[in-house]
Structure formats: structure tokens, C-alpha cells
Design a protein around this motif. Structure first.
Motif, mmCIF file in Angstrom:
data_model
loop_
_atom_site.group_PDB
_atom_site.id
_atom_site.type_symbol
_atom_site.label_atom_id
_atom_site.label_comp_id
_atom_site.label_asym_id
_atom_site.label_seq_id
_atom_site.Cartn_x
_atom_site.Cartn_y
_atom_site.Cartn_z
ATOM 1 N N ALA A 1 -93.874 -53.607 -41.156
ATOM 2 C CA ALA A 1 -93.417 -52.805 -40.022
ATOM 3 C C ALA A 1 -92.068 -52.211 -40.335
ATOM 4 C CB ALA A 1 -93.340 -53.674 -38.760
ATOM 5 N N VAL A 2 -91.735 -51.142 -39.657
ATOM 6 C CA VAL A 2 -90.443 -50.495 -39.818
ATOM 7 C C VAL A 2 -89.568 -50.920 -38.652
ATOM 8 C CG1 VAL A 2 -89.211 -48.316 -39.945
ATOM 9 C CG2 VAL A 2 -91.471 -48.540 -40.991
ATOM 10 N N ALA A 3 -88.462 -51.604 -38.969
ATOM 11 C CA ALA A 3 -87.558 -52.070 -37.924
ATOM 12 C C ALA A 3 -86.379 -51.122 -37.838
ATOM 13 C CB ALA A 3 -87.072 -53.490 -38.246
ATOM 14 N N VAL A 4 -86.070 -50.703 -36.638
ATOM 15 C CA VAL A 4 -84.952 -49.795 -36.419
ATOM 16 C C VAL A 4 -83.885 -50.538 -35.624
ATOM 17 C CG1 VAL A 4 -84.207 -47.633 -35.392
ATOM 18 C CG2 VAL A 4 -86.498 -47.823 -36.392
ATOM 19 N N THR A 5 -82.709 -50.682 -36.216
ATOM 20 C CA THR A 5 -81.618 -51.374 -35.539
ATOM 21 C C THR A 5 -80.526 -50.368 -35.228
ATOM 22 O OG1 THR A 5 -80.586 -51.904 -37.658
ATOM 23 C CG2 THR A 5 -82.100 -53.539 -36.749
ATOM 24 N N SER A 6 -79.940 -50.527 -34.086
ATOM 25 C CA SER A 6 -78.885 -49.622 -33.678
ATOM 26 C C SER A 6 -77.837 -50.388 -32.903
ATOM 27 C CB SER A 6 -79.467 -48.482 -32.823
ATOM 28 O OG SER A 6 -80.055 -49.021 -31.657
ATOM 29 N N GLY A 7 -76.650 -49.798 -32.805
ATOM 30 C CA GLY A 7 -75.581 -50.418 -32.043
ATOM 31 C C GLY A 7 -74.706 -51.292 -32.914
ATOM 32 N N ALA A 8 -73.497 -51.527 -32.454
ATOM 33 C CA ALA A 8 -72.536 -52.331 -33.200
ATOM 34 C C ALA A 8 -72.772 -53.810 -32.938
ATOM 35 C CB ALA A 8 -71.118 -51.928 -32.796
ATOM 36 N N SER A 9 -72.289 -54.644 -33.836
ATOM 37 C CA SER A 9 -72.392 -56.084 -33.656
ATOM 38 C C SER A 9 -71.404 -56.534 -32.585
ATOM 39 C CB SER A 9 -72.083 -56.798 -34.972
ATOM 40 O OG SER A 9 -70.727 -56.605 -35.318
ATOM 41 N N ALA A 10 -71.556 -57.789 -32.160
ATOM 42 C CA ALA A 10 -70.654 -58.335 -31.144
ATOM 43 C C ALA A 10 -69.215 -58.342 -31.654
ATOM 44 C CB ALA A 10 -71.097 -59.745 -30.764
ATOM 45 N N ALA A 11 -69.031 -58.705 -32.930
ATOM 46 C CA ALA A 11 -67.682 -58.719 -33.506
ATOM 47 C C ALA A 11 -67.089 -57.318 -33.546
ATOM 48 C CB ALA A 11 -67.721 -59.321 -34.908
ATOM 49 N N ASP A 12 -67.916 -56.332 -33.858
ATOM 50 C CA ASP A 12 -67.437 -54.944 -33.885
ATOM 51 C C ASP A 12 -67.008 -54.487 -32.495
ATOM 52 O OD1 ASP A 12 -67.827 -54.629 -36.603
ATOM 53 O OD2 ASP A 12 -69.875 -53.878 -36.375
ATOM 54 N N VAL B 1 -65.901 -56.381 -30.030
ATOM 55 C CA VAL B 1 -64.644 -57.043 -29.668
ATOM 56 C C VAL B 1 -63.478 -56.390 -30.404
ATOM 57 C CG1 VAL B 1 -63.341 -59.206 -29.784
ATOM 58 C CG2 VAL B 1 -65.745 -59.234 -29.104
ATOM 59 N N PHE B 2 -63.659 -56.129 -31.689
ATOM 60 C CA PHE B 2 -62.599 -55.507 -32.478
ATOM 61 C C PHE B 2 -62.255 -54.134 -31.917
ATOM 62 C CE2 PHE B 2 -60.944 -52.991 -35.998
ATOM 63 C CZ PHE B 2 -59.994 -53.847 -36.541
ATOM 64 N N SER B 3 -63.275 -53.361 -31.554
ATOM 65 C CA SER B 3 -63.041 -52.030 -30.998
ATOM 66 C C SER B 3 -62.292 -52.109 -29.669
ATOM 67 C CB SER B 3 -64.375 -51.305 -30.809
ATOM 68 O OG SER B 3 -64.183 -50.028 -30.245
ATOM 69 N N ALA B 4 -62.687 -53.063 -28.826
ATOM 70 C CA ALA B 4 -62.023 -53.211 -27.529
ATOM 71 C C ALA B 4 -60.560 -53.580 -27.690
ATOM 72 C CB ALA B 4 -62.749 -54.266 -26.696
ATOM 73 N N LEU B 5 -60.266 -54.467 -28.633
ATOM 74 C CA LEU B 5 -58.884 -54.883 -28.843
ATOM 75 C C LEU B 5 -58.050 -53.768 -29.468
ATOM 76 C CD1 LEU B 5 -59.498 -58.505 -30.205
ATOM 77 C CD2 LEU B 5 -58.661 -57.872 -27.934
ATOM 78 N N SER B 6 -58.631 -53.063 -30.427
ATOM 79 C CA SER B 6 -57.882 -52.007 -31.118
ATOM 80 C C SER B 6 -57.598 -50.817 -30.209
ATOM 81 C CB SER B 6 -58.640 -51.548 -32.361
ATOM 82 O OG SER B 6 -59.897 -51.007 -32.016
ATOM 83 N N GLU B 7 -58.374 -50.681 -29.122
ATOM 84 C CA GLU B 7 -58.160 -49.570 -28.200
ATOM 85 C C GLU B 7 -57.445 -49.996 -26.919
ATOM 86 O OE1 GLU B 7 -62.045 -48.023 -27.556
ATOM 87 O OE2 GLU B 7 -62.323 -47.368 -29.643
ATOM 88 N N ASN B 8 -57.078 -51.278 -26.833
ATOM 89 C CA ASN B 8 -56.401 -51.756 -25.631
ATOM 90 C C ASN B 8 -55.008 -51.131 -25.528
ATOM 91 O OD1 ASN B 8 -54.445 -53.932 -24.302
ATOM 92 N ND2 ASN B 8 -56.504 -54.239 -23.470
ATOM 93 N N PRO B 9 -54.682 -50.456 -24.445
ATOM 94 C CA PRO B 9 -53.398 -49.750 -24.345
ATOM 95 C C PRO B 9 -52.183 -50.651 -24.513
ATOM 96 C CG PRO B 9 -54.896 -49.052 -22.602
ATOM 97 C CD PRO B 9 -55.535 -50.221 -23.260
ATOM 98 N N ALA B 10 -52.229 -51.868 -23.946
ATOM 99 C CA ALA B 10 -51.075 -52.771 -24.040
ATOM 100 C C ALA B 10 -50.832 -53.215 -25.473
ATOM 101 C CB ALA B 10 -51.286 -53.986 -23.133
ATOM 102 N N LEU B 11 -51.899 -53.502 -26.199
ATOM 103 C CA LEU B 11 -51.744 -53.938 -27.583
ATOM 104 C C LEU B 11 -51.330 -52.775 -28.474
ATOM 105 C CD1 LEU B 11 -54.770 -56.398 -28.014
ATOM 106 C CD2 LEU B 11 -52.450 -56.838 -27.175
ATOM 107 N N VAL B 12 -51.857 -51.598 -28.198
ATOM 108 C CA VAL B 12 -51.451 -50.418 -28.965
ATOM 109 C C VAL B 12 -49.974 -50.135 -28.744
ATOM 110 C CG1 VAL B 12 -51.762 -47.926 -29.206
ATOM 111 C CG2 VAL B 12 -53.766 -49.409 -28.970
ATOM 112 N N ALA B 13 -49.513 -50.280 -27.497
ATOM 113 C CA ALA B 13 -48.110 -50.010 -27.176
ATOM 114 C C ALA B 13 -47.176 -51.015 -27.834
ATOM 115 C CB ALA B 13 -47.914 -50.032 -25.659
#
Length: 228
Positions: free
Chosen positions: A71-82, A84-96
Motif C-alpha cells: 500500500a502507499v502510505a501518505v503522511t503529512s503534518g509536523a511531528s509533536a516535537a516540531d 512544540v519547537f515552532s510554538a516556542l520559537s514564535e512565542n512573542p515573550a521568548l522572542v523579545a
């Protein structure tokens, strides 16, 4: 390697044994050149794939089940770690916070280093308690983590200067800094069961290994361990 044979039979003669056609070496040579071209084409294609992509492809075929093989499996979307990392790297307080926050992905999770700088000192000299600036930064970090998943390990660190207080080494100092962070995190709403470890590592793991006496080595590290 391909071979061709032929036989001739005349009247009143015995059949002759098959003989190798004189031009068969050309066919063999053509096969060799075709295989060589295919090999170099494959090497050229592989050289254009990044190391991460090669690892992902190898992992895909290594972990395939018999059902997945048909079968052909199609996976999409970021991992849970990705995520979390994205949320933290874009957090305004942490960026500031600028250079006071160092964010990195590691094999066992995501590491957030809250570091001591001249502009934003986190601790007083040889003191395990946060300054007002340090407490505010720790609180902002806890708030950013409250909306994410994963367990937490808190680590306290010192620079390489020895403690000036008798009976109070860098081990005690770093442990106090880790526990200070734990208290701030829990006060900010981080559930105590989410914190899986609190450790004082003294000056054994400097952020800048070549310059262990720098202020940035005085820090609190938060390791976010995310499954998936």
C-alpha cells in the motif's frame, strides 16, 4: 552475459558442435556499458539527496510492515516535537528576550536555556535565587510551556568560578537554581507531575565549552521531552 550459437548441416555430413559467434563480445561490452551508466546515474541521484532525507527514506523501508509493502502510505503534518519547537520559537515573550533565551532541538527533546547576560542578569553573584528579571523570564517561559505537551526536566548550571561560600559549592548553587525554576514554574501553572526531574549540574556542562567562566554558562536549562 549473452551468447549466440548456430549450426550448419550439409548432405552426408555429421552435425557440427555449436560455435560461438565472433561478435558476441560486442553485446557483452554493451551490457557492461549500460550497467555502468545506470550505476553512475544512481550515484548522481543519491548525491543530490540530503542526509536527513536519506535517513528518512531508509527508515521508511526498514520499518515497513508486510501490509505497508502493498500500500502507499501518505503522511503529512509536523511531528509533536516540531509543533512544540515552532510554538516556542514564535512565542512573542521568548522572542523579545533575545539572547537571554537559547532554543535548540536535541535527540531527546527540545532544550530551552535561560542564560545570564550583562543586560538581563538572571541571578545575583553566587546566589541561587532569581533576580526580578530572571523570575519574570522564567515565568514567561513557563507560561509558554503551559500550552504545549511533553514532560520537563529542569537543570541548574554555574560558571567555572568556585563558590566563595564555605560549605556551599557550585553543586549546591546549581541545585538551588534548578529548584528556584521549579517553584516559579509551578506557581505559573505547570503541574508538578509534569516535572520529571530537577538537577544541579554545577559547571560540568558549560554552554560555551571553550570559555567556561563566561556569564552565559550561569543558566537554567529546561528539557522538554515530547513523544512522537
Amino acid at each position: 552475459m549473452a551468447y549466440a550459437s548456430y549450426s550448419s548441416q550439409g548432405a552426408g555430413r555429421m552435425p557440427v558442435a555449436p560455435a560461438r559467434k565472433a561478435g558476441t563480445w560486442k553485446m557483452a561490452y554493451a551490457d557492461f556499458l549500460t550497467a555502468l551508466m545506470a550505476f553512475f546515474l544512481l550515484m548522481w541521484l543519491v548525491s543530490g539527496v540530503s542526509a536527513d532525507d536519506r535517513a528518512e527514506i531508509a527508515d521508511y523501508f526498514h520499518n515497513r510492515t508486510p501490509d505497508a509493502a502493498t500500500a502507499v502510505a501518505v503522511t503529512s503534518g509536523a511531528s509533536a516535537a516540531d509543533r512544540v519547537f515552532s510554538a516556542l520559537s514564535e512565542n512573542p515573550a521568548l522572542v523579545a528576550a533575545g539572547s537571554s533565551v537559547v532554543l535548540a532541538k536535541e535527540a531527546d527533546g527540545i532544550r530551552i536555556d535561560l542564560v545570564d547576560t550583562a543586560e538581563r542578569p538572571l541571578f545575583n553573584r553566587a546566589d541561587g535565587r532569581f533576580t526580578d528579571t530572571g523570575r519574570a523570564l522564567a515565568h514567561e517561559t513557563a507560561t509558554a510551556l503551559a500550552g504545549t505537551e511533553g514532560t520537563l526536566v529542569l537543570e541548574g548550571h554555574t560558571d567555572a568560578f568556585p563558590s566563595l561560600s564555605p560549605g556551599y559549592s557550585n553543586w549546591e548553587l546549581s541545585s538551588d537554581r534548578a529548584n528556584e525554576a521549579r517553584r516559579v514554574f509551578e506557581a505559573a501553572g505547570i503541574a508538578s507531575e509534569r516535572i520529571r526531574g530537577v538537577a544541579g549540574l554545577a559547571d560540568t556542562r558549560p554552554l560555551v565549552a571553550a570559555q567556561p567562566h563566561l556569564p552565559v554558562n550561569r543558566r537554567v536549562s529546561i528539557l522538554v521531552q515530547v513523544e512522537g
